[in-house]
Structures are given as structure tokens and as C-alpha cells.
Design an enzyme around this catalytic site. Structure first.
Site, PDB file in Angstrom:
ATOM      1  N   HIS A  24       9.299   3.346 -53.674  1.00 56.42           N
ATOM      2  CA  HIS A  24       8.475   3.180 -54.646  1.00 56.42           C
ATOM      3  C   HIS A  24       8.336   1.643 -54.907  1.00 56.42           C
ATOM      4  O   HIS A  24       7.494   0.859 -55.157  1.00 56.42           O
ATOM      5  CB  HIS A  24       8.220   4.177 -55.801  1.00 56.42           C
ATOM      6  CG  HIS A  24       8.063   5.316 -55.591  1.00 56.42           C
ATOM      7  ND1 HIS A  24       8.837   6.605 -55.861  1.00 56.42           N
ATOM      8  CD2 HIS A  24       6.988   6.018 -54.997  1.00 56.42           C
ATOM      9  CE1 HIS A  24       8.421   7.917 -55.603  1.00 56.42           C
ATOM     10  NE2 HIS A  24       7.126   7.263 -54.905  1.00 56.42           N
ATOM     11  N   LYS A  48       1.986  19.682 -58.264  1.00 53.35           N
ATOM     12  CA  LYS A  48       3.052  20.033 -57.244  1.00 53.35           C
ATOM     13  C   LYS A  48       4.177  20.972 -58.120  1.00 53.35           C
ATOM     14  O   LYS A  48       5.717  20.893 -57.752  1.00 53.35           O
ATOM     15  CB  LYS A  48       3.882  18.724 -56.883  1.00 53.35           C
ATOM     16  CG  LYS A  48       3.338  17.841 -56.070  1.00 53.35           C
ATOM     17  CD  LYS A  48       3.985  16.667 -55.487  1.00 53.35           C
ATOM     18  CE  LYS A  48       3.169  15.718 -54.547  1.00 53.35           C
ATOM     19  NZ  LYS A  48       3.829  14.467 -54.297  1.00 53.35           N
ATOM     20  N   ARG A  98       3.900   5.647 -44.964  1.00 55.32           N
ATOM     21  CA  ARG A  98       5.186   5.628 -44.564  1.00 55.32           C
ATOM     22  C   ARG A  98       5.112   6.094 -43.076  1.00 55.32           C
ATOM     23  O   ARG A  98       5.811   5.317 -42.297  1.00 55.32           O
ATOM     24  CB  ARG A  98       6.108   6.497 -45.128  1.00 55.32           C
ATOM     25  CG  ARG A  98       6.587   6.147 -46.561  1.00 55.32           C
ATOM     26  CD  ARG A  98       7.297   7.285 -47.396  1.00 55.32           C
ATOM     27  NE  ARG A  98       6.236   8.436 -47.539  1.00 55.32           N
ATOM     28  CZ  ARG A  98       6.420   9.491 -48.234  1.00 55.32           C
ATOM     29  NH1 ARG A  98       7.524   9.635 -48.825  1.00 55.32           N
ATOM     30  NH2 ARG A  98       5.578  10.328 -48.378  1.00 55.32           N
ATOM     31  N   SER A 136      10.552  11.501 -52.963  1.00 50.30           N
ATOM     32  CA  SER A 136      11.069  12.004 -53.989  1.00 50.30           C
ATOM     33  C   SER A 136      11.654  13.365 -53.774  1.00 50.30           C
ATOM     34  O   SER A 136      12.487  13.778 -54.256  1.00 50.30           O
ATOM     35  CB  SER A 136       9.846  12.243 -55.109  1.00 50.30           C
ATOM     36  OG  SER A 136       9.548  10.713 -55.543  1.00 50.30           O
TER      37      SER A 136
HETATM   38  O1  PNS Z   1       2.772  10.284 -55.196  1.00 47.40           O
HETATM   39  P1  PNS Z   1       1.899  11.483 -55.148  1.00 47.40           P
HETATM   40  O2  PNS Z   1       2.011  12.796 -55.923  1.00 47.40           O
HETATM   41  O3  PNS Z   1       1.665  11.557 -53.781  1.00 47.40           O
HETATM   42  O4  PNS Z   1       0.373  10.884 -56.121  1.00 47.40           O
HETATM   43  C1  PNS Z   1      -0.637  11.556 -55.815  1.00 47.40           C
HETATM   44  C2  PNS Z   1      -1.687  11.190 -56.851  1.00 47.40           C
HETATM   45  C3  PNS Z   1      -1.227  11.008 -58.138  1.00 47.40           C
HETATM   46  C4  PNS Z   1      -2.228   9.557 -56.417  1.00 47.40           C
HETATM   47  C5  PNS Z   1      -3.019  12.017 -56.802  1.00 47.40           C
HETATM   48  O5  PNS Z   1      -2.492  13.263 -56.720  1.00 47.40           O
HETATM   49  C6  PNS Z   1      -4.068  11.824 -57.838  1.00 47.40           C
HETATM   50  O6  PNS Z   1      -4.789  10.670 -57.717  1.00 47.40           O
HETATM   51  N1  PNS Z   1      -4.472  12.781 -58.881  1.00 47.40           N
HETATM   52  C7  PNS Z   1      -5.383  12.507 -60.111  1.00 47.40           C
HETATM   53  C8  PNS Z   1      -6.331  13.446 -59.725  1.00 47.40           C
HETATM   54  C9  PNS Z   1      -7.437  12.788 -58.886  1.00 47.40           C
HETATM   55  O7  PNS Z   1      -8.025  11.858 -59.084  1.00 47.40           O
HETATM   56  N2  PNS Z   1      -7.962  13.447 -57.778  1.00 47.40           N
HETATM   57  C10 PNS Z   1      -8.902  13.261 -56.871  1.00 47.40           C
HETATM   58  C11 PNS Z   1      -8.664  12.264 -55.838  1.00 47.40           C
HETATM   59  S1  PNS Z   1      -7.848  13.346 -54.417  1.00 47.40           S
END
Ligand code: PNS
Length: 180
Positions: A24, A48, A98, A136
Site C-alpha cells: 500500500h 469482508k 498486483r 493484508s
Molecule cells: O482494499 P479493498 O478492500 O479491495 O478496497 C475495496 C474498496 C474500499 C475500494 C471498495 O469496496 C469500495 O469502494 N467500497 C465502497 C462502496 C462502493 O462504492 N461500492 C461500489 C463500487 S463497486
């Protein structure tokens, strides 16, 4: 040109960051070079499951780890990313890729976000090769089994993991192998 506000290109780097990893931070460092301002956005309610670290703990660790970057701030958000991006007047979302396995999920998210807000662009960057396998989830799994993760997370994240482990031992009143 990506959408700028007053000539400033602000990007959001969203994630769960449970916990933040050197992968990150590598991406934050790269993003801070191409955007005028980078807002690291910690998701509050993750799908999650229960995170190991609270939202504030995750934000604190990121603040400490990014203190040396003059154009990086850390915030928390809930709800739709596009709404948070609009509130922050950001023109772009930064995401890391990645490996090919990340691509499908990232592509779907980028397309959904574009459908929700066609002005918001998603920019993908690749972390340094040495972090391409770091997540993570893996970090937590390896740490729980007493594996050495010291080169994969900032020292303060390792310290916090150790503190969590000690606290869980104390609250359980004894040894808790594999507990974090
Ligand atoms: O690090 P991660 O867990 O892969 O991040 C995921 C994240 C936070 C980017 C994604 O879950 C997110 O944007 N959540 C907010 C809800 C949202 O906007 N959902 C619609 C987009 S698919």
C-alpha cells in the site's frame, strides 16, 4: 486531462487497509508523485467481515506511515466511493493491480464507478515487483502462524499486531496460539 479543481488534480486511494502493508505504501508513494493531492480513504464498514483493526486504528497507522508525504492525507469514508470522491472534489481514483488475478474485480469496480459517475476516472498503478504477492489477508494469516512479516509491513504495523496479540492473550488469561 483528468478533471481538476482550480488546477489541482486530487485523487482518492480507497481501501480496507486491514492492516496497511508496504505494498500500500509503495502505491501511495507512486501516486503522490503523479497527483497533486492524494487522499487515502479507509473504508469504514467493510463487507469482508469484522476487521482486525478498527477504522480509527487503520487510519492512525496510515497517518503515521504517510507523515513524510506533504501531499498525502488520510480520511475515512462510508457509503459509495463516488459520493466520497465528489465530496472531496477528486477527479481520480487510484487502485493497485498486483497480478492478472486482481484485474477482473478491479475492472468491474472501475466500470461500476464510471457508471455511477462518468467524471471520475480510475487510474491503475503497479506496486514494486517485490510486493506483488503481498495482501493484508496474507499478512494476517502468516502473522497468526508466527511467520516473519517484518519486511512486508511498516514497523509500526508490526508493533500494533504484537500489541493486539498480547492484549488477546491477557484477555484470555493465558497463551492463545494462533490468536491475533
Ligand atoms: O482494499 P479493498 O478492500 O479491495 O478496497 C475495496 C474498496 C474500499 C475500494 C471498495 O469496496 C469500495 O469502494 N467500497 C465502497 C462502496 C462502493 O462504492 N461500492 C461500489 C463500487 S463497486
Amino acid at each position: 486531462m483528468l478533471p481538476c479543481v482550480m488546477g489541482i488534480l486530487r485523487a482518492i486511494y480507497p481501501g480496507t487497509f486491514d492492516p496497511p502493508t508496504n505494498g500500500h505504501l509503495d502505491l501511495i508513494s507512486r501516486g503522490s508523485k503523479i497527483f497533486d493531492e492524494l487522499v487515502v480513504a479507509v473504508l469504514r464498514n467493510t463487507s469482508k467481515g469484522t476487521p482486525l483493526f478498527s477504522t480509527e486504528e487503520r487510519a492512525e497507522m496510515l497517518r503515521e506511515a504517510t507523515a513524510s508525504f506533504g501531499n498525502v492525507t488520510v480520511e475515512t469514508f462510508e457509503g459509495l466511493l463516488v459520493d466520497f470522491a465528489r465530496m472531496k472534489q477528486a477527479g481520480a481514483v487510484l487502485r493497485g493491480i498486483r497480478a492478472i488475478s486482481d484485474y477482473e474485480y478491479e475492472f468491474q469496480m472501475a466500470m461500476m464507478n464510471r457508471k455511477l459517475d462518468s467524471n471520475l476516472e480510475t487510474v491503475f498503478m503497479m506496486p514494486a515487483e517485490k510486493y506483488t504477492y503481498v495482501s493484508s489477508r496474507l499478512i494476517k494469516g502468516v502473522y497468526q502462524l508466527n511467520g516473519d512479516i517484518s519486511e512486508l509491513v511498516p514497523p509500526m504495523v508490526l508493533k500494533r499486531l504484537n500489541e493486539k496479540r498480547s492484549a488477546s492473550r491477557v484477555s484470555l488469561g493465558g497463551e492463545a496460539p494462533g490468536e491475533v
